[in-house]
Write a protein that holds these residues in place. Sequence first.
Motif, PDB file in Angstrom:
ATOM      1  N   ASP A 172       0.803  -1.226   0.000  1.00 18.77           N
ATOM      2  CA  ASP A 172       0.000   0.000   0.000  1.00 18.77           C
ATOM      3  C   ASP A 172       0.834   1.273   0.000  1.00 18.77           C
ATOM      4  OD1 ASP A 172       0.852  -0.754   2.505  1.00 18.77           O
ATOM      5  OD2 ASP A 172      -0.855   0.097   3.568  1.00 18.77           O
ATOM      6  N   PHE A 173       2.145   1.146  -0.271  1.00 17.96           N
ATOM      7  CA  PHE A 173       3.027   2.308  -0.329  1.00 17.96           C
ATOM      8  C   PHE A 173       3.568   2.495  -1.745  1.00 17.96           C
ATOM      9  CE2 PHE A 173       4.522   1.567   4.338  1.00 17.96           C
ATOM     10  CZ  PHE A 173       3.277   1.977   4.789  1.00 17.96           C
ATOM     11  N   ARG A 174       3.785   3.763  -2.104  1.00 22.43           N
ATOM     12  CA  ARG A 174       4.447   4.082  -3.365  1.00 22.43           C
ATOM     13  C   ARG A 174       5.361   5.274  -3.148  1.00 22.43           C
ATOM     14  NH1 ARG A 174       1.797   6.920  -8.679  1.00 22.43           N
ATOM     15  NH2 ARG A 174       3.715   7.050  -9.920  1.00 22.43           N
ATOM     16  N   VAL A 175       6.652   5.078  -3.372  1.00 25.33           N
ATOM     17  CA  VAL A 175       7.617   6.174  -3.235  1.00 25.33           C
ATOM     18  C   VAL A 175       7.612   6.971  -4.531  1.00 25.33           C
ATOM     19  CG1 VAL A 175      10.021   6.811  -2.878  1.00 25.33           C
ATOM     20  CG2 VAL A 175       9.050   4.878  -1.615  1.00 25.33           C
ATOM     21  N   ILE A 176       7.181   8.226  -4.448  1.00 19.94           N
ATOM     22  CA  ILE A 176       7.048   9.052  -5.653  1.00 19.94           C
ATOM     23  C   ILE A 176       8.230   9.994  -5.855  1.00 19.94           C
ATOM     24  CG2 ILE A 176       4.528   8.942  -5.642  1.00 19.94           C
ATOM     25  CD1 ILE A 176       4.579  11.751  -4.350  1.00 19.94           C
ATOM     26  N   ALA A 177       9.053  10.158  -4.815  1.00 19.93           N
ATOM     27  CA  ALA A 177      10.241  11.003  -4.923  1.00 19.93           C
ATOM     28  C   ALA A 177      11.216  10.627  -3.820  1.00 19.93           C
ATOM     29  CB  ALA A 177       9.875  12.481  -4.819  1.00 19.93           C
ATOM     30  N   GLU A 202       5.260  20.474  -3.627  1.00 20.33           N
ATOM     31  CA  GLU A 202       4.409  21.197  -4.573  1.00 20.33           C
ATOM     32  C   GLU A 202       4.301  20.434  -5.890  1.00 20.33           C
ATOM     33  OE1 GLU A 202       4.210  25.566  -6.829  1.00 20.33           O
ATOM     34  OE2 GLU A 202       5.789  25.123  -5.380  1.00 20.33           O
ATOM     35  N   ARG A 203       5.410  19.863  -6.338  1.00 15.99           N
ATOM     36  CA  ARG A 203       5.435  19.195  -7.641  1.00 15.99           C
ATOM     37  C   ARG A 203       4.807  17.800  -7.615  1.00 15.99           C
ATOM     38  NH1 ARG A 203      11.592  20.397  -9.891  1.00 15.99           N
ATOM     39  NH2 ARG A 203      11.295  22.617 -10.361  1.00 15.99           N
ATOM     40  N   THR A 204       4.979  17.073  -6.511  1.00 15.48           N
ATOM     41  CA  THR A 204       4.589  15.656  -6.502  1.00 15.48           C
ATOM     42  C   THR A 204       3.384  15.326  -5.632  1.00 15.48           C
ATOM     43  OG1 THR A 204       6.115  15.112  -4.679  1.00 15.48           O
ATOM     44  CG2 THR A 204       6.993  15.011  -6.931  1.00 15.48           C
ATOM     45  N   SER A 205       2.970  16.240  -4.756  1.00 15.36           N
ATOM     46  CA  SER A 205       1.798  16.051  -3.885  1.00 15.36           C
ATOM     47  C   SER A 205       1.836  14.733  -3.107  1.00 15.36           C
ATOM     48  CB  SER A 205       0.517  16.113  -4.721  1.00 15.36           C
ATOM     49  OG  SER A 205       0.398  17.350  -5.372  1.00 15.36           O
ATOM     50  N   PRO A 206       2.837  14.544  -2.256  1.00 18.79           N
ATOM     51  CA  PRO A 206       2.892  13.314  -1.457  1.00 18.79           C
ATOM     52  C   PRO A 206       1.852  13.331  -0.335  1.00 18.79           C
ATOM     53  CG  PRO A 206       4.597  14.808  -0.736  1.00 18.79           C
ATOM     54  CD  PRO A 206       3.954  15.452  -1.945  1.00 18.79           C
ATOM     55  N   ASP A 207       1.518  12.153   0.141  1.00 18.69           N
ATOM     56  CA  ASP A 207       0.670  12.057   1.328  1.00 18.69           C
ATOM     57  C   ASP A 207       1.523  12.173   2.590  1.00 18.69           C
ATOM     58  OD1 ASP A 207      -1.780  11.449  -0.114  1.00 18.69           O
ATOM     59  OD2 ASP A 207      -0.864   9.499  -0.532  1.00 18.69           O
ATOM     60  N   LEU A 208       2.774  11.708   2.465  1.00 18.80           N
ATOM     61  CA  LEU A 208       3.654  11.665   3.637  1.00 18.80           C
ATOM     62  C   LEU A 208       5.095  11.901   3.207  1.00 18.80           C
ATOM     63  CD1 LEU A 208       3.576   9.327   6.654  1.00 18.80           C
ATOM     64  CD2 LEU A 208       5.653   9.307   5.251  1.00 18.80           C
ATOM     65  N   VAL A 209       5.829  12.674   4.025  1.00 22.34           N
ATOM     66  CA  VAL A 209       7.257  12.913   3.799  1.00 22.34           C
ATOM     67  C   VAL A 209       8.030  12.229   4.918  1.00 22.34           C
ATOM     68  CG1 VAL A 209       9.098  14.621   3.626  1.00 22.34           C
ATOM     69  CG2 VAL A 209       6.829  15.120   2.673  1.00 22.34           C
TER      70      VAL A 209
END
Length: 203
Positions: A26-31, A44-51
């Motif tokens: 259920d996780f996806r690393v987008i950056a 701002e560019r990637t709109s993560p749910d969590l950092v």
Amino acid sequence: MVRIMIVEDQTMVRDALKNSLDGVGDFRVIAAIADAALAELYCERTSPDLVLMDVCTENDSSGLDAAAAIKKRFPRVRVVMMTGLPEVTFVERAREAGADSFVYKDLGVDGLARVIRDTCAGKSVYPGRREEALNFGELTRREREVLVLICDGLSRREIAERLNITINSVKTHFSNILSKTGYESVAKLAIFAVSNGFINTKI
């Protein structure tokens, strides 16, 4: 699906975190970036749910400062701070920055995944006291500030000027710090605290 951005300056650790978290269903690393100074822009560019962000990152950028900026601009983004250092002020400073949770890097992948899920569910997950050996957890915020300045080599007068308090107040803080930590002198306490990583005056 939880969209995660990783901020970690060590390439091996960053890649390991990315591979491990991407392997969770259920996780996806987008950056995955190295410099906390860029974290707000990437939010701002990637709109993560969590950092998931290290306290100390590339170019001496502070993850704590980045966390405060992210929470101010993107309050719905969850922030989990992490560190491998035993520096005792990090946990409280992370709270002050608005970080939702805090973990140490010796946590396993399963434990980290639980923290991430709990944080996304609205829980604030912070570690137990690692400073019990010196009773650092008993110090007030002002006493912690004084201790950091002691470790930085400032005199009583300099501490009073830096904190805009009287010399007598500094003496009282010294006395309270020694009483709570069990040390006979601030010099011995400072040497122990710095040499064992409990206080990092460079951060």
